[in-house]
Design an enzyme around this catalytic site. Sequence first.
Site, mmCIF file in Angstrom:
data_model
loop_
_atom_site.group_PDB
_atom_site.id
_atom_site.type_symbol
_atom_site.label_atom_id
_atom_site.label_comp_id
_atom_site.label_asym_id
_atom_site.label_seq_id
_atom_site.Cartn_x
_atom_site.Cartn_y
_atom_site.Cartn_z
ATOM 1 C CG ASP A 225 -1.889 1.113 1.271
ATOM 2 O OD1 ASP A 225 -2.724 1.188 0.344
ATOM 3 O OD2 ASP A 225 -1.833 1.921 2.209
ATOM 4 C CD GLU A 255 -2.433 2.100 -3.623
ATOM 5 O OE1 GLU A 255 -3.513 2.660 -3.848
ATOM 6 O OE2 GLU A 255 -1.874 2.126 -2.495
ATOM 7 C CG ASP A 336 -7.866 2.268 -3.399
ATOM 8 O OD1 ASP A 336 -8.485 2.529 -2.351
ATOM 9 O OD2 ASP A 336 -6.740 1.747 -3.410
#
Length: 501
Positions: A225, A255, A336
């Site tokens: 992340d 990410e 997301d």
Amino acid sequence: MEEKPNRGLAPPPGEIEIHTPDWAKHAVFYQVFPDRFARSSRIRHAPGLKFQPWGSEPTLDGFQGGDLLGVVDKLDYLEELGVNALYLTPIFTSASTHRYHTYDYFSVDPLLGGDAALQELLDAAHRRDIRVVLDGVFNHTGRGFWPFHHILENGGNSPYIDWFTVHDWPLNPYPKDKDTPSNYSCWWELAALPKLNTDTPAVREYIFEVARHWVRMGIDGWRLDVPHEIDDDDFWRTFRQVVKGENPEAYICGEIWSEARRWLQGDQFDAVMNYVFTGPVISFFAADTFRQDYLHPHLPFKATEADGLAKQIDRMYGLYDWEINFALMNMLDSHDMARLSWITQDKSAVRLCVLFQMTMPGAPCLYYGDEVGLTGGPDPECRRAFPWHDESQWDYDLLKFYRRAVALRRAHETFRVGRLCTLKAEGPIYAFSRELGDSRSVAVFNASTERQTVRLELPSRVEKRLQQVWPLETHEEHTVDGTSLSCTVPARDAIVLVQED
């Protein structure tokens, strides 16, 4: 302050032999948001725990009770869909539905079934040759994380004071309103997410031990992340060494929403979530229907004509070594962003995007529920519960399509690791070939609402018959003369031809 070496620097060219896990190149990922995917009756929670009814309107803080044994219970379904890798959003103990507010990195959240449920999932998935990748949130924690709590209780006298960056006292972990700034470093000024100070050696060692622990347990890799916010390449080089030291074939995927050459030199990540793929593909295949007010702000690349799509695709694959390109996690949507069907507003665009995803280099990643028509706008709408409770909501034709598209990719190795050559990019037509040894595949996409007859010049002479493998219901006209191919492509569809070794 002494400048730290290696920060932000790529390794000298030619010094690192780039290798990515072979299984990732052949993977079709399925992203699971655990609280909303499936709830198992085998989980025995303490009496009195209350979840929202399954299928309730999604909210930021509403727990619907999905768990890891629910994933185990649906492995038959996932295997039939054809996926062979799972990416789970965070599963460690946390006080949020999405679990990006970690407060114990060494335990699986009891609401998800605890460590035993993860072990059962790993064992059951691996028996089916399905890999499992976990989400690592190492830039920030939840404010319930024990070292941060220690500082709350002891102030500057806490031995853990250097695990975070405090600007003022007393700490204000619960600001009275959104306009009151936090007085310690946190993610996006959210007081609930204190930012770890990864310059502190003890923090680095703690994170590395977390990474090592779960790989030893049997996970097949990490999705990281916001790793760009740990702005220290040496940190990620060491992270890679730790993970690969436990399992050389573990997958490390960051990410990163933009181009990511800095992290993809062979010494940090194997791949990224390839959102650079997402914007151009959706905007081309849904040029007349996609919501003009929405592409996610991190997806700026639009392409309404095939030449624009080709430029973006060629640029994207030109960024990285092909060891990287074949392992990129190609996204069409995720937790997301709004769901693909919501953005496109057109089922034919969904089909074209997915078929394109399945025939291009990089490991496709499907977001749970897309295959049955689950829809929703930006968070929290994109995190609805999978409608196991009401199959009348399922789009079975779309599910059949997804299964066929995944099967097409898995049946032909050229689509997974064959070299790519663009054959035509003009108006509504985008055509390419994939070649591996003596095997060849040709895909011709037609984004228009009318049938199109297309003539292509192939990169090499065709010595064997090209067999149509898409569409499955009809036989489309095509002829080959040496290095020339003529074919008719149905409206809003593609024709795919293969020549096997």
